[in-house]
Design an enzyme around this catalytic site. Structure first.
Site, PDB file in Angstrom:
ATOM      1  N   CYS A 177       0.832  -1.211   0.000  1.00 22.57           N
ATOM      2  CA  CYS A 177       0.000   0.000   0.000  1.00 22.57           C
ATOM      3  C   CYS A 177       0.867   1.262   0.000  1.00 22.57           C
ATOM      4  CB  CYS A 177      -1.015  -0.041   1.145  1.00 22.57           C
ATOM      5  SG  CYS A 177      -2.338   1.166   0.918  1.00 22.57           S
ATOM      6  N   HIS A 213      -3.585  -5.236   0.484  1.00 22.03           N
ATOM      7  CA  HIS A 213      -3.057  -5.631   1.800  1.00 22.03           C
ATOM      8  C   HIS A 213      -3.208  -7.127   2.088  1.00 22.03           C
ATOM      9  CE1 HIS A 213      -2.565  -1.614   3.771  1.00 22.03           C
ATOM     10  NE2 HIS A 213      -3.452  -1.251   2.861  1.00 22.03           N
ATOM     11  N   GLU A 223      -1.819  -8.782   4.417  1.00 19.16           N
ATOM     12  CA  GLU A 223      -1.809  -9.026   5.873  1.00 19.16           C
ATOM     13  C   GLU A 223      -3.171  -8.820   6.520  1.00 19.16           C
ATOM     14  OE1 GLU A 223      -0.783  -6.301   4.472  1.00 19.16           O
ATOM     15  OE2 GLU A 223      -1.765  -4.759   5.665  1.00 19.16           O
TER      16      GLU A 223
END
Ligand SMILES: *[C@@H]1O[C@H](CO)[C@@H](O)[C@H](O)[C@H]1NC(C)=O
Ligand SMILES: *[C@@H]1O[C@H](CO)[C@@H](O)[C@H](O)[C@H]1NC(C)=O
Ligand SMILES: *[C@@H]1O[C@H](CO)[C@@H](O)[C@H](O)[C@H]1NC(C)=O
Ligand SMILES: *[C@@H]1O[C@H](CO)[C@@H](O)[C@H](O)[C@H]1NC(C)=O
Ligand SMILES: *[C@@H]1O[C@H](CO)[C@@H](O)[C@H](O)[C@H]1NC(C)=O
Length: 319
Positions: A128, A239, A241
């Site tokens: 990001c 993202h 994660e």
């Protein structure tokens, strides 16, 4: 012009050889640095922070993590760099040129380019804001434009040649199917790189291959995954994660089994890249004192990151 071109080719040949080194020693105790960034209100918790999910993401794939502090002398970065096996530039909201985070990223990026050119494998990953930072570091300018892509989960649209990239050529077929048909990549950005700005910028288009694109709510296309042609440098505007570690109910994060598997694929890839780096801590005591296990994150149930680790500029450590 001709001289410049052949020099470029020589560099590419050397780094491509090192990118594909077969039988290179495997470092089974990789340690990855994660870049800190300035807090917007330092008096609350500390001068700098890193969101907890990035730490867990790396740890869950078999790496340990150390913070890459900002506002330190160059000698600190040289020492740190030669003891760690890769760096992750995380998401956030800092200034991509003037912040201490950006200045530190530039030092690390230059050290990584130099090391890789010399056959010393050193991966960098940007997520990001980290992806956006990579585009600034490589091009030397900010050519991002506005997007309406906060809180939106999407499947990736792969770009031609993605199947020959290092990042995606070994995708298991179920991960391929999830990535291309399900809403498994969470976007949380107001800025992005358009295919047009990328292709009009030679520094970017010669350096990175586009692996995927997506469209924002206004149908405006942005680049969502990149890989450097000749360096182990990777970026996702989305993202991975978050599928694993963001539980804020106000966000449309996909926590399904296939979304979790997608995230784990990318975590595993990054850590497998770090295992190719042979850097080691100069001494075990300092290694034990530097890893994230020494610090306590602050849990924030409804924050955008579900928690952060905080640090002050004056914190020193042993590196
Ligand atoms: C940073 O320093 C401030 C002021 O001394 C302190 O209140 C805060 O707890 C420190 N934060 C960390 C993470 O050490
Ligand atoms: C990648 O896809 C292209 C286009 O479909 C195909 O021609 C090429 O053989 C594929 N490469 C590999 C390594 O599968
Ligand atoms: C994925 O998300 C988009 C945008 O929010 C939505 O229009 C679409 O129906 C979703 N697709 C699936 C398969 O859930
Ligand atoms: C990037 O794209 C925007 C919007 O299309 C344009 O205004 C801007 O000039 C471009 N920047 C560069 C450096 O190409
Ligand atoms: C995220 O999107 C969902 C679904 O569109 C919406 O219900 C939620 O309010 C959004 N959250 C934020 C913080 O905008």
């Amino acid at each position: 012009m001709a001289g410049g071109t052949s020099l470029f080719l020589v560099t590419v040949a050397i780094t491509t050889a090192s990118l594909n080194t077969l039988g290179a020693a495997v470092n089974e105790r990789p340690i990855v640095g994660v870049l800190l960034q300035e807090t917007s209100n330092p008096s609350l918790h500390g001068d700098t922070y890193v969101p907890t999910p990035y730490i867990k993401y790396l740890e869950s794939a078999g790496a340990r993590v150390v913070p890459v502090r900002v506002k330190k002398p160059y000698s600190y970065y040289k020492r740190l760099f030669s003891q760690i096996n890769g760096v992750l530039f995380p998401g956030g909201g800092d200034d991509l040129i003037r912040s201490e985070m950006a200045k530190t990223a530039k030092i690390i990026y230059k050290l990584a380019i130099k090391a890789n050119d010399a056959g010393d494998y050193f991966p960098i990953w940007g997520t990001c804001q980290g992806f956006e930072l990579l585009t600034v570091l490589t091009s030397g300018e900010n050519i991002l434009t506005n997007y309406d892509a906060e809180n939106i989960s999407l499947p990736l649209v792969f770009s031609p040649g993605y199947n020959e990239s290092r990042l995606l050529r070994n995708l298991p077929s179920d991960v391929y199917t999830s990535l291309t048909t399900e809403n498994v990549t969470l976007n949380a950005h107001q800025w992005g790189l358009s295919p047009k700005n990328y292709s009009e910028n030679q520094k970017l288009s010669k350096f990175y291959q586009i692996l995927s694109t997506n469209k924002d709510r206004k149908d405006k296309e942005f680049i969502s995954t990149i890989e450097a042609y000749s360096y182990p440098i990777y970026g996702t505007q989305w993202h991975p994660e978050k599928n694993l570690f963001i539980w804020n109910p106000k966000l449309v994060v996909n926590h399904g089994k296939s979304a979790v598997r997608v995230a784990q694929y990318f975590a595993d890839f990054l850590v497998s890249e770090a295992r190719k780096s042979q850097h080691k801590f100069f001494n075990k005591k300092c290694e034990a004192h530097s890893v994230m296990e020494n610090y306590q994150p602050e849990y924030q149930a409804d924050g955008s990151y579900n928690g952060n680790y905080y640090f002050n500029y004056t914190d020193s450590g042993c590196i």
